[in-house]
Motif scaffolding. Structure first.
Motif, PDB file in Angstrom:
ATOM      1  N   MET A  96      10.907   0.532 107.452  1.00 47.59           N
ATOM      2  CA  MET A  96      12.339   0.648 107.716  1.00 47.59           C
ATOM      3  C   MET A  96      13.156  -0.081 106.643  1.00 47.59           C
ATOM      4  O   MET A  96      14.182   0.425 106.177  1.00 47.59           O
ATOM      5  CB  MET A  96      12.671   0.083 109.092  1.00 47.59           C
ATOM      6  CG  MET A  96      14.139   0.200 109.483  1.00 47.59           C
ATOM      7  SD  MET A  96      14.538  -0.706 111.004  1.00 47.59           S
ATOM      8  CE  MET A  96      14.461  -2.403 110.408  1.00 47.59           C
ATOM      9  N   ILE A  97      12.707  -1.267 106.233  1.00 49.23           N
ATOM     10  CA  ILE A  97      13.438  -2.019 105.217  1.00 49.23           C
ATOM     11  C   ILE A  97      13.459  -1.246 103.901  1.00 49.23           C
ATOM     12  O   ILE A  97      14.499  -1.110 103.251  1.00 49.23           O
ATOM     13  CB  ILE A  97      12.791  -3.407 105.016  1.00 49.23           C
ATOM     14  CG1 ILE A  97      12.902  -4.250 106.297  1.00 49.23           C
ATOM     15  CG2 ILE A  97      13.441  -4.131 103.851  1.00 49.23           C
ATOM     16  CD1 ILE A  97      14.313  -4.566 106.714  1.00 49.23           C
ATOM     17  N   GLY A  98      12.284  -0.719 103.498  1.00 51.54           N
ATOM     18  CA  GLY A  98      12.240   0.047 102.254  1.00 51.54           C
ATOM     19  C   GLY A  98      13.116   1.284 102.295  1.00 51.54           C
ATOM     20  O   GLY A  98      13.874   1.554 101.363  1.00 51.54           O
ATOM     21  N   VAL A  99      13.040   2.045 103.392  1.00 53.91           N
ATOM     22  CA  VAL A  99      13.850   3.257 103.515  1.00 53.91           C
ATOM     23  C   VAL A  99      15.336   2.896 103.597  1.00 53.91           C
ATOM     24  O   VAL A  99      16.194   3.616 103.059  1.00 53.91           O
ATOM     25  CB  VAL A  99      13.413   4.072 104.753  1.00 53.91           C
ATOM     26  CG1 VAL A  99      14.371   5.237 105.003  1.00 53.91           C
ATOM     27  CG2 VAL A  99      11.998   4.598 104.554  1.00 53.91           C
ATOM     28  N   ALA A 100      15.660   1.785 104.252  1.00 55.95           N
ATOM     29  CA  ALA A 100      17.062   1.375 104.376  1.00 55.95           C
ATOM     30  C   ALA A 100      17.673   1.088 103.007  1.00 55.95           C
ATOM     31  O   ALA A 100      18.811   1.481 102.731  1.00 55.95           O
ATOM     32  CB  ALA A 100      17.171   0.149 105.276  1.00 55.95           C
ATOM     33  N   VAL A 101      16.924   0.411 102.138  1.00 53.44           N
ATOM     34  CA  VAL A 101      17.458   0.106 100.808  1.00 53.44           C
ATOM     35  C   VAL A 101      17.605   1.393  99.990  1.00 53.44           C
ATOM     36  O   VAL A 101      18.588   1.584  99.263  1.00 53.44           O
ATOM     37  CB  VAL A 101      16.559  -0.912 100.081  1.00 53.44           C
ATOM     38  CG1 VAL A 101      17.117  -1.229  98.701  1.00 53.44           C
ATOM     39  CG2 VAL A 101      16.445  -2.192 100.892  1.00 53.44           C
ATOM     40  N   VAL A 102      16.616   2.302 100.103  1.00 56.84           N
ATOM     41  CA  VAL A 102      16.732   3.594  99.422  1.00 56.84           C
ATOM     42  C   VAL A 102      17.970   4.342  99.912  1.00 56.84           C
ATOM     43  O   VAL A 102      18.758   4.882  99.119  1.00 56.84           O
ATOM     44  CB  VAL A 102      15.467   4.441  99.663  1.00 56.84           C
ATOM     45  CG1 VAL A 102      15.676   5.864  99.141  1.00 56.84           C
ATOM     46  CG2 VAL A 102      14.262   3.816  98.983  1.00 56.84           C
ATOM     47  N   THR A 103      18.161   4.369 101.224  1.00 53.76           N
ATOM     48  CA  THR A 103      19.314   5.061 101.798  1.00 53.76           C
ATOM     49  C   THR A 103      20.621   4.405 101.376  1.00 53.76           C
ATOM     50  O   THR A 103      21.609   5.086 101.080  1.00 53.76           O
ATOM     51  CB  THR A 103      19.200   5.078 103.323  1.00 53.76           C
ATOM     52  OG1 THR A 103      17.944   5.656 103.702  1.00 53.76           O
ATOM     53  CG2 THR A 103      20.329   5.873 103.949  1.00 53.76           C
ATOM     54  N   LEU A 104      20.624   3.072 101.355  1.00 50.95           N
ATOM     55  CA  LEU A 104      21.823   2.341 100.945  1.00 50.95           C
ATOM     56  C   LEU A 104      22.284   2.777  99.561  1.00 50.95           C
ATOM     57  O   LEU A 104      23.457   3.120  99.358  1.00 50.95           O
ATOM     58  CB  LEU A 104      21.526   0.841 100.963  1.00 50.95           C
ATOM     59  CG  LEU A 104      22.515  -0.083 100.231  1.00 50.95           C
ATOM     60  CD1 LEU A 104      23.880  -0.050 100.890  1.00 50.95           C
ATOM     61  CD2 LEU A 104      21.972  -1.509 100.180  1.00 50.95           C
ATOM     62  N   PHE A 105      21.375   2.789  98.591  1.00 49.42           N
ATOM     63  CA  PHE A 105      21.759   3.162  97.231  1.00 49.42           C
ATOM     64  C   PHE A 105      22.066   4.652  97.116  1.00 49.42           C
ATOM     65  O   PHE A 105      22.917   5.056  96.323  1.00 49.42           O
ATOM     66  CB  PHE A 105      20.655   2.760  96.252  1.00 49.42           C
ATOM     67  CG  PHE A 105      20.666   1.306  95.906  1.00 49.42           C
ATOM     68  CD1 PHE A 105      21.521   0.819  94.933  1.00 49.42           C
ATOM     69  CD2 PHE A 105      19.846   0.408  96.560  1.00 49.42           C
ATOM     70  CE1 PHE A 105      21.545  -0.535  94.611  1.00 49.42           C
ATOM     71  CE2 PHE A 105      19.857  -0.936  96.261  1.00 49.42           C
ATOM     72  CZ  PHE A 105      20.709  -1.420  95.274  1.00 49.42           C
ATOM     73  N   THR A 106      21.372   5.465  97.904  1.00 51.72           N
ATOM     74  CA  THR A 106      21.658   6.901  97.870  1.00 51.72           C
ATOM     75  C   THR A 106      23.068   7.181  98.370  1.00 51.72           C
ATOM     76  O   THR A 106      23.826   7.946  97.763  1.00 51.72           O
ATOM     77  CB  THR A 106      20.631   7.663  98.721  1.00 51.72           C
ATOM     78  OG1 THR A 106      19.320   7.394  98.231  1.00 51.72           O
ATOM     79  CG2 THR A 106      20.883   9.157  98.669  1.00 51.72           C
ATOM     80  N   ALA A 119       8.083  -1.107  97.148  1.00 47.46           N
ATOM     81  CA  ALA A 119       8.296  -1.604  98.505  1.00 47.46           C
ATOM     82  C   ALA A 119       7.779  -0.618  99.541  1.00 47.46           C
ATOM     83  O   ALA A 119       7.168  -0.993 100.545  1.00 47.46           O
ATOM     84  CB  ALA A 119       9.785  -1.893  98.739  1.00 47.46           C
ATOM     85  N   VAL A 120       8.016   0.669  99.306  1.00 49.06           N
ATOM     86  CA  VAL A 120       7.529   1.689 100.239  1.00 49.06           C
ATOM     87  C   VAL A 120       6.003   1.719 100.237  1.00 49.06           C
ATOM     88  O   VAL A 120       5.365   1.870 101.283  1.00 49.06           O
ATOM     89  CB  VAL A 120       8.108   3.067  99.863  1.00 49.06           C
ATOM     90  CG1 VAL A 120       7.513   4.159 100.742  1.00 49.06           C
ATOM     91  CG2 VAL A 120       9.629   3.048 100.011  1.00 49.06           C
ATOM     92  N   LEU A 121       5.388   1.540  99.061  1.00 44.99           N
ATOM     93  CA  LEU A 121       3.931   1.501  98.987  1.00 44.99           C
ATOM     94  C   LEU A 121       3.372   0.334  99.791  1.00 44.99           C
ATOM     95  O   LEU A 121       2.372   0.481 100.514  1.00 44.99           O
ATOM     96  CB  LEU A 121       3.501   1.394  97.521  1.00 44.99           C
ATOM     97  CG  LEU A 121       1.992   1.229  97.268  1.00 44.99           C
ATOM     98  CD1 LEU A 121       1.229   2.427  97.810  1.00 44.99           C
ATOM     99  CD2 LEU A 121       1.717   1.034  95.785  1.00 44.99           C
ATOM    100  N   ILE A 122       4.009  -0.829  99.687  1.00 48.02           N
ATOM    101  CA  ILE A 122       3.549  -1.983 100.464  1.00 48.02           C
ATOM    102  C   ILE A 122       3.681  -1.704 101.956  1.00 48.02           C
ATOM    103  O   ILE A 122       2.802  -2.059 102.756  1.00 48.02           O
ATOM    104  CB  ILE A 122       4.353  -3.235 100.058  1.00 48.02           C
ATOM    105  CG1 ILE A 122       4.046  -3.623  98.609  1.00 48.02           C
ATOM    106  CG2 ILE A 122       4.048  -4.404 100.981  1.00 48.02           C
ATOM    107  CD1 ILE A 122       4.879  -4.764  98.083  1.00 48.02           C
ATOM    108  N   ALA A 123       4.783  -1.063 102.345  1.00 46.53           N
ATOM    109  CA  ALA A 123       4.968  -0.725 103.755  1.00 46.53           C
ATOM    110  C   ALA A 123       3.887   0.230 104.242  1.00 46.53           C
ATOM    111  O   ALA A 123       3.360   0.095 105.358  1.00 46.53           O
ATOM    112  CB  ALA A 123       6.351  -0.113 103.964  1.00 46.53           C
ATOM    113  N   LEU A 124       3.524   1.200 103.429  1.00 46.35           N
ATOM    114  CA  LEU A 124       2.479   2.143 103.814  1.00 46.35           C
ATOM    115  C   LEU A 124       1.124   1.457 103.885  1.00 46.35           C
ATOM    116  O   LEU A 124       0.288   1.802 104.733  1.00 46.35           O
ATOM    117  CB  LEU A 124       2.441   3.302 102.825  1.00 46.35           C
ATOM    118  CG  LEU A 124       3.703   4.181 102.806  1.00 46.35           C
ATOM    119  CD1 LEU A 124       3.571   5.261 101.759  1.00 46.35           C
ATOM    120  CD2 LEU A 124       3.947   4.783 104.178  1.00 46.35           C
ATOM    121  N   LEU A 125       0.881   0.483 103.020  1.00 45.33           N
ATOM    122  CA  LEU A 125      -0.343  -0.303 103.133  1.00 45.33           C
ATOM    123  C   LEU A 125      -0.384  -1.037 104.468  1.00 45.33           C
ATOM    124  O   LEU A 125      -1.450  -1.163 105.088  1.00 45.33           O
ATOM    125  CB  LEU A 125      -0.435  -1.310 101.978  1.00 45.33           C
ATOM    126  CG  LEU A 125      -0.773  -0.748 100.597  1.00 45.33           C
ATOM    127  CD1 LEU A 125      -0.671  -1.851  99.544  1.00 45.33           C
ATOM    128  CD2 LEU A 125      -2.165  -0.149 100.594  1.00 45.33           C
TER     129      LEU A 125
END
Length: 880
Positions: free
Chosen positions: A529-539, A759-765
């Motif tokens: 969620m944190i990784g996707v939130a930052v991606v969404t924020l900048f998008t 960050a997304v890769l770490i989350a998926l790990l």
């Protein structure tokens, strides 16, 4: 004679049926019991810590690579500037600087070039030479501009004294005749130019030059896409200054035995008013600071922010891993308590495991980070990034800080699970090993709800009315905390809703498995969620910037086409001031007006000025309501935007004092106040008022309106034909101009997405690691499912769908949180009322983010699902 007796030894004695026992080893210091338990646990279950290990390695490697890269760049630029200016012992320059808002470096006026001859006669001076510097953009062999998308494009005079010239000839010769030029070798390679080739140099007036030499700066071919063109002194004065006899500065070389400080002291008495001398060392430091302080500082800070996001995601991943492990080892910890282990020993053992993983992972991350920096050093020059050649600079801070962060992250993330493990009651040994059943509670719901209410209230206070970025940022941080607290509450609801469309026994089992422990599901999904939130924020922020640019052009640009220079950055040389009159003379054109740029202090405050023909500007730009008259500004009047007038207390008829970079002061009168400053800027002055104070004159935009009855194709073709004679600047329609105004946003978003991939890769790990632990925890259950007829394919599908549900929850939560934070950022940073930034939600991009999140969730389940399907049925059923 009797044979000598054998000495007793460790070996067998003759006639003795058994060898003597080996002597006992000496007593060695034994590790404390908690550390021995931690060591045994790590040896027995090392595969369970692979996800944690990888998360720490990636986070530490990114942080280390960023710090090493920053240190290397600073050292390289410092060495480059120091080497290039080694022969310059003093620099004489104007002491007057004017800094407009948004500028990190002030604008200086020129000095009298004839001053160099007087300085050369000062005792202790060996040589003095004027330096003339300005903007100059080369055109490549195919006619396209070289550089100009950020890095500066420079031109100057070639200095004959090699000690005072920071450039060194690598090939060819120095310019000696009009139209001859030396180009830095990196720019020549980018432009496809060789010795003897002829091209155009925009100064901004087009100048035909022949390349007679190639030069290096500080031993390097150039700094990325920064370009430099050296001309004769006469050509430099003609094209780079407003008046002959002006210079940007004067370089001075000291005689034998004269220090730089002594030289500056000797020059001071002969300098005119408002002219200063500084040592060459200080000038080199200022040049280094200009690069490292502005560019490198911003760039490394940018990378450190994303390193922080990666580390934050690692915290959630590590915490979740240890929370699951502690829950699975409840019975084991209870047995230890029953045979006498103290709570402190249990807690210490769990923390020792975390610190051991953190220690090994941090060491691996340091090595990987140095490799990352080496890779960037080799990669960045290929894409035009100014990364000078040289050895990597690895400082103690660049190693100690990431190493400490890795240890702190592991210890901090494992602290709460460790404390929870110490609270295990000895009677729990009599129960079956339980799973992590943490879930929701009324207290959690009430706390999260209250925190969310405070966050929303703080955000609204920061974005409504007068925007406050700090207040809005505080509310945004509270909102993130509220999302984390409410995670388990939301997980129960979200998984039911997201899993409702799923049909089939395996998918229903996947939904129930995800609902079994809402706390675990929320903790696993929070990292994603944190990784996707930052991606969404900048998008969202990038889309809003584009929408703002479109709206600005739509409501303010009343012309038909625009002729523009570089759309962003410091590159380019601008447009020739003679271009607008030449276009205006076309029969197809009704009005063509250029917008130039100047700077001055207005009542003591640095401000940017728009230099133009105000009445003609009003016919091509929509300035909104105008109070006063734009037609009568003359040489001592100015027009002010309404917002700037309100904040500065200005009104028509008000007198203000303007101080220019040449040191002169003049009183101007406010004669008009206009409503919209989108493209016009905050202050308008006429070209006649600016002419006595200008340096290198250039326009940044030419707005063109066609005559009645002229079609767009005909008018654009006529304007393009004229523009080609002035260096071939780009002629754009209104829509093309709006898109070019936001040209840097897509580049920024591409970089952001590349950095956030870590960050997304770490989350998926984290998801994969949690699923692996969950499979181990449910070994017996999975064996029973296989025993009653579930196939391997069905078992793999069940695990994959569970991962998809967790990823879907994290992705949806990240989209909601990121969209909210994007709205906050847009509203807090974009002003209010008529000047507020437009808020836009890019549906296609966000749908792509959602799809990538779901696909990545399915990919994260590949290894756990494969492992689950390979379990032997009988052995799995017998497992406790």
């Amino acid at each position: 004679m009797r044979p000598p007796e054998r000495e007793a030894g460790p070996g067998p004695q003759p006639g003795h049926p058994y060898p003597h026992p080996q002597p006992r080893p000496r007593n060695r210091p034994r590790l404390p019991a908690p550390l021995r338990l931690a060591r045994s646990s790590l040896r027995a279950h090392r595969r369970r810590f692979l996800g944690t290990f990888a998360a720490v390695v990636l986070g530490v490697a990114f942080l280390t690579g960023t710090l090493v890269m920053g240190d290397t760049l600073r050292a390289s630029f410092d060495s480059m500037f120091t080497g290039a200016t080694r022969g310059t012992d003093a620099v004489v320059r104007s002491a007057v600087t004017v800094t407009a808002p948004g500028e990190a470096q002030g604008n200086r006026g020129p000095v009298d070039a004839a001053l160099a001859d007087r300085l050369a006669r000062v005792p202790g001076v060996a040589a003095a030479a004027p330096r003339i510097e300005g903007a100059g953009q080369l055109l490549a062999a195919d006619g396209t501009p070289v550089g100009g998308k950020g890095p500066p494009t420079l031109a100057g005079n070639w200095i004959e004294d090699p000690a005072l010239n920071p450039y060194r000839l690598a090939e060819g010769r120095a310019p000696a005749a009009p139209g001859e030029a030396v180009v830095n070798r990196g720019a020549a390679e980018s432009a496809g130019l060789a010795l003897g080739d002829t091209t155009v140099l925009r100064t901004p007036d087009p100048v035909r030059v022949t390349v007679v030499g190639l030069a290096t700066f500080g031993g390097a071919d150039g700094m990325g896409q920064v370009t430099w063109t050296g001309l004769t002194r006469a050509d430099a004065e003609r094209y780079l200054t407003a008046r002959p006899g002006e210079a940007t500065s004067i370089a001075v070389r000291a005689g034998p035995g004269v220090s730089q400080e002594e030289l500056v002291a000797a020059l001071a008495p002969v300098l005119p008013d408002e002219v200063e001398a500084i040592t060459g060392q200080r000038a080199a430091e200022e040049n280094t600071e200009m690069v490292s302080g502005r560019f490198l500082g911003l760039f490394t800070t940018f990378l450190l922010v994303f390193s922080g996001v990666a580390v934050l995601v690692s915290v959630f991943t590590i915490h979740n891993t240890f929370a699951v492990l502690v829950a699975q080892r409840t019975r084991e910890n209870a047995l230890l308590r029953a045979i006498g282990a103290a709570r402190r020993q249990i807690v210490t053992g769990t923390l020792a495991e975390a610190l051991t993983v953190g220690l090994l992972a941090s060491l691996a991350g340091l090595l990987a980070g140095i490799g990352v920096a080496a890779g960037l050093q080799a990669l960045f020059p290929a894409v035009g990034f100014p990364f000078p050649e040289g050895d990597l600079v690895v400082t103690g801070t660049s190693l100690a800080l990431p190493f400490g962060v890795g240890l702190a992250v592991c210890a901090g993330a494992a602290l709460l699970p460790a404390v929870r493990s110490g609270r295990t009651a000895p009677l729990a040994a009599l129960r079956e090993a339980r799973t992590d059943a943490s879930g929701t509670s009324r207290a959690r719901g009430a706390t999260g709800g209250a925190l969310l209410a405070v966050a929303v209230g703080t955000v609204l206070a920061g974005v409504l009315g007068t925007p406050s970025l700090w207040l809005a940022a505080t509310g945004a941080v509270l909102a993130v905390a509220a999302f984390v607290v409410l995670g388990p509450v939301a997980a129960s609801i979200a998984v039911r809703v997201l899993g409702r469309p799923l049909r089939g026994a395996n998918r229903r089992l996947a939904r129930r498995n995800a609902l079994r422990s809402p706390g675990r599901t929320a903790a696993t999904a929070t990292a994603l969620m944190i990784g996707v939130a930052v991606v969404t924020l900048f998008t969202v922020f990038g889309a809003s910037l584009k929408a703002t640019a479109d709206r600005t052009v739509d409501r303010s640009f009343a012309g038909d086409v625009a002729i523009g220079g570089a759309s962003f950055g410091a590159g380019g040389s601008g447009l020739s001031p003679r271009l607008a009159p030449a276009v205006a003379a076309l029969p197809e054109v009704d009005t063509a007006v250029g917008l130039g740029r100047g700077v001055a202090e207005v009542d003591g405050r640095g401000r940017a000025l728009t230099v133009t023909d105000p009445p003609a500007l009003a016919r091509t730009l929509d300035l909104g309501e105008v109070r006063g008259s734009l037609a009568g500004l003359g040489t001592d009047g100015l027009a002010v935007a309404a917002d700037e007038a309100a904040s500065s207390g200005l009104a028509p008829g008000r007198a203000v004092e303007l101080t220019f970079t040449d040191g002169t002061r003049h009183t101007f009168t406010v004669r008009a106040v206009y409503e919209r400053a989108d493209l016009a800027g905050d202050y308008l002055v006429t070209r006649e008022a600016w002419a006595p104070h200008r340096t290198q004159d250039a326009d940044t935009l030419v707005a063109v309106s066609f005559a009645d009855g002229v079609t767009a194709e005909r008018g654009e073709a006529a304007v393009t034909e004229v523009a080609d004679r002035y260096g071939r600047p780009e002629v754009q329609t209104r829509q093309e101009y709006a898109e070019s105004s936001a040209a840097g946003i897509d580049m920024m978003l591409t970089l952001v997405y590349a950095l956030l991939a870590l960050a997304v890769l770490i989350a998926l790990l984290g998801i994969a690691n949690t699923l692996t632990l969950s499979v181990h925890e449910r070994t017996r259950e999975l064996g029973l499912l296989r025993a009653v007829g579930q196939t391997r394919a069905q078992l793999r599908a069940m695990v994959r769908w569970e991962s998809v549900l967790v990823a879907a929850f994290g992705t949806v939560g990240g989209l909601v949180l990121g969209g909210f934070l994007g709205w906050v950022l847009v509203r807090a940073s974009g002003g209010s009322g008529d000047t507020a930034s437009a808020f836009a939600v890019p549906g296609v991009q966000l749908a792509t983010v959602a799809l990538v999140g779901l696909v990545a969730g399915a990919a994260a389940a590949w290894r756990p699902a494969r492992r689950a399907a390979r379990l032997e049925i009988l052995r799995a059923i017998a497992t406790e």
